[in-house]
Design an enzyme around this catalytic site. Structure first.
Site, mmCIF file in Angstrom:
data_model
loop_
_atom_site.group_PDB
_atom_site.id
_atom_site.type_symbol
_atom_site.label_atom_id
_atom_site.label_comp_id
_atom_site.label_asym_id
_atom_site.label_seq_id
_atom_site.Cartn_x
_atom_site.Cartn_y
_atom_site.Cartn_z
ATOM 1 N N HIS A 246 25.548 -8.895 26.462
ATOM 2 C CA HIS A 246 26.860 -9.527 26.591
ATOM 3 C C HIS A 246 27.527 -9.769 25.229
ATOM 4 C CE1 HIS A 246 24.478 -13.332 26.058
ATOM 5 N NE2 HIS A 246 25.557 -13.715 25.410
ATOM 6 N N ASP A 276 19.826 -8.071 29.842
ATOM 7 C CA ASP A 276 20.777 -8.558 28.838
ATOM 8 C C ASP A 276 20.318 -8.250 27.413
ATOM 9 O OD1 ASP A 276 23.104 -9.743 27.942
ATOM 10 O OD2 ASP A 276 22.262 -11.756 27.894
ATOM 11 N N SER A 360 23.455 -16.428 20.847
ATOM 12 C CA SER A 360 22.954 -15.368 21.719
ATOM 13 C C SER A 360 22.536 -14.155 20.897
ATOM 14 C CB SER A 360 24.026 -14.954 22.721
ATOM 15 O OG SER A 360 24.308 -16.005 23.617
#
Length: 519
Positions: A246, A276, A360
């Protein structure tokens, strides 16, 4: 005064013995002298005596009485024995005085001062020795103790302020130093149109077209988002970075910023939306450190962990937060296609180390400086604090190896699209699916891809799969976990149990490579 001088001379110069008439005359003189003050020769020689006598007349009275008694004793002795009188002997310093009140004892002033001086010198030396060893002991205690930060402590020497600091080294600082330079910021640049910036309706202030000749307008790439990444490999002039899918999703251009501020253009090698994850390729020109993966299966709840990343962008790149492993083997529902439905359950490590937007793709490390997780998500609601998640390193490594080699992750698939039975109304479960009353779970087949493994095995729309190779299938997530997380490989045969029109059936199916998001 003449009489006193005469007395002084007689006392200091003893005379020869006197005859009888002279003794009587002398006795009369002594008797007369008894009416005056007796002065010792020692006191007469001292100029201090006159001052003392004037200040304290009582001393003269005492001396007078002593002299009178001495004269009477001397006269009595002369009368009885008939021997010549013995002249008075002046008191000496060595005796310290007669002790009968004639003269107070004298203090040995020179010796006393010398004693005091030597005592003082000895006290100073002893005190200096005590202070020296005390300060030395404190210094040794400080130097032998665990290194602690005394940063910006000031000391003065010749009116100059000097900053004193000691290097603080702990397990955390040592672990961070091993990985920090391998954690980078990942910038996502996406196209943006500038056709409306030149004027209303795409026209400039002069009425001319604000774009190019075909009216399409100009476009540029702007930073749309940013995240973090970890350099895990360096070879053949290239370096490889793992991050989250993402973070790079929708990017026209990717850029990596190192801990020293230098930048490098990044190439997207491959992504895996189910887990992911994404892998980037960069030049190794500015790469100074490569992270090492640890064993995430060896983690224990309560173990110290450290999160490193770029929260809120490159301004805070390299930020370090500390926490513990709050939980292991957690499953978090994930919506892959954005339809609001749960498509997947990610198995993650739960931690209370602060993970914020921008973290992230960053590293979660143990105290050995090993990467045991890739920070991926957090629960962000008003009533929740300190719940973040990281993808376990043991799950990450095989996936990024495939991405690096093939650009994608190949997984086995059935060739169908599915829907959870528990999302279907009870009335339709009975009228359309015709399931028995004790079957209220499973994955319903919505569509079968033509010429797929499922179509070859005879599966049809509205079939409800409840078991694969003896593992109960309660919903589509469980079916994916059996296909993706087990040891099943493309080309393996599996046994599937399902219900059709309320009847239980069984079929065998040969797994094929997944082509789309179908299972």
């Amino acid at each position: 005064m003449e009489e006193e001088k005469k007395e002084f001379e007689n006392a200091n110069h003893p005379q020869e013995p006197l005859d009888g008439s002279e003794r009587e005359e002398k006795a009369n003189e002594v008797s007369e002298t008894s009416q005056s003050e007796f002065v010792s020769p020692e006191a007469e020689r001292s100029s201090e005596f006159e001052q003392s006598r004037q200040a304290t007349p009582e001393t003269g009275s005492v001396s007078y009485q002593n002299a009178e008694r001495s004269s009477e004793n001397e006269a009595s002795s002369n009368g009885e024995s008939g021997t010549p009188p013995i002249p008075p002997i002046p008191p000496t310093r060595s005796g310290g005085g007669s002790g009968d009140g004639n003269e107070p004892p004298k203090k040995p002033r020179g010796k006393a001062l010398l004693g005091y001086f030597l005592t003082g010198i000895l006290g100073v030396i002893v005190g200096a020795i005590i202070v020296f060893f005390t300060v030395s002991g404190l210094g040794n205690d400080n130097s032998s103790s665990t290194s602690s930060s005394l940063g910006n402590t000031s000391s003065t020497k010749n009116n100059t302020v000097e900053k004193v600091s000691y290097k603080n080294s702990t397990d955390i600082t040592k672990a961070v130093s091993k990985v920090q330079d391998a954690v980078v910021s990942v910038l996502n640049y996406q196209a943006s149109s500038n056709s409306l910036e030149s004027g209303i309706g795409g026209f400039g202030s002069d009425g001319s077209s604000g774009g190019d000749s075909n009216g399409s307008g100009s476009s540029s790439e702007e930073e749309a988002s940013s995240g973090s990444g970890v350099i895990y490999k360096k070879a053949n002039g290239k370096a490889y970075v793992v991050t989250n899918n993402h973070v790079v999703d929708g990017a026209n251009k990717l850029e990596v910023t190192f801990s020293n501020g230098k930048k490098s253009t990044a190439k997207l090698i491959g992504t895996d939306e189910w887990n992911d994850l994404a892998v980037l390729e960069i030049s190794d020109k500015n790469v100074t450190s490569v992270a090492k993966f640890g064993d995430s299966d060896a983690l224990t709840v309560g173990e110290n962990v450290i999160a490193i990343g770029s929260p809120l962008g490159t301004e805070f790149s390299g930020s370090v937060t500390q926490g513990i492993v709050s939980g292991l083997n957690r499953t978090v529902p994930v919506d892959i296609n954005g339809d609001g439905q749960e498509d997947w359950e990610a198995e993650v490590i739960q931690t209370d180390a602060a993970i914020n937007p921008g973290n992230s793709g960053g590293a979660l490390i143990n105290l050995e400086g090993q990467v045991i997780g890739i920070n991926s998500m957090k629960i962000s609601t008003e009533n929740v604090e300190g719940i973040g998640f990281a993808l376990p390193s043991n799950s990450v490594e095989p996936i990024i190896s495939q991405l690096e080699e093939k650009g994608e992750v190949t997984r086995p698939a059935l060739g169908v699209t599915l829907r959870d039975v528990d999302t279907i109304p009870d009335q339709q479960q009975k009228s359309v699916l015709k399931l028995p009353s004790n079957i209220n779970y499973g994955a319903m087949v919505q569509q079968v891809t033509s010429n797929s493994a499922a179509s070859k095995a005879g599966l049809k729309q509205y079939d409800v799969i409840v078991d694969i190779n003896g593992q109960k299938i309660t919903n589509t997530v469980e079916l994916r976990k059996v296909l993706y997380n087990s040891n099943l490989q493309i080309g393996d045969k599996v046994t599937i149990k399902y219900y059709r029109d309320g009847k239980a059936k069984t079929t065998s199916l040969t797994l094929e490579e997944a082509k789309t998001t179908q299972q």
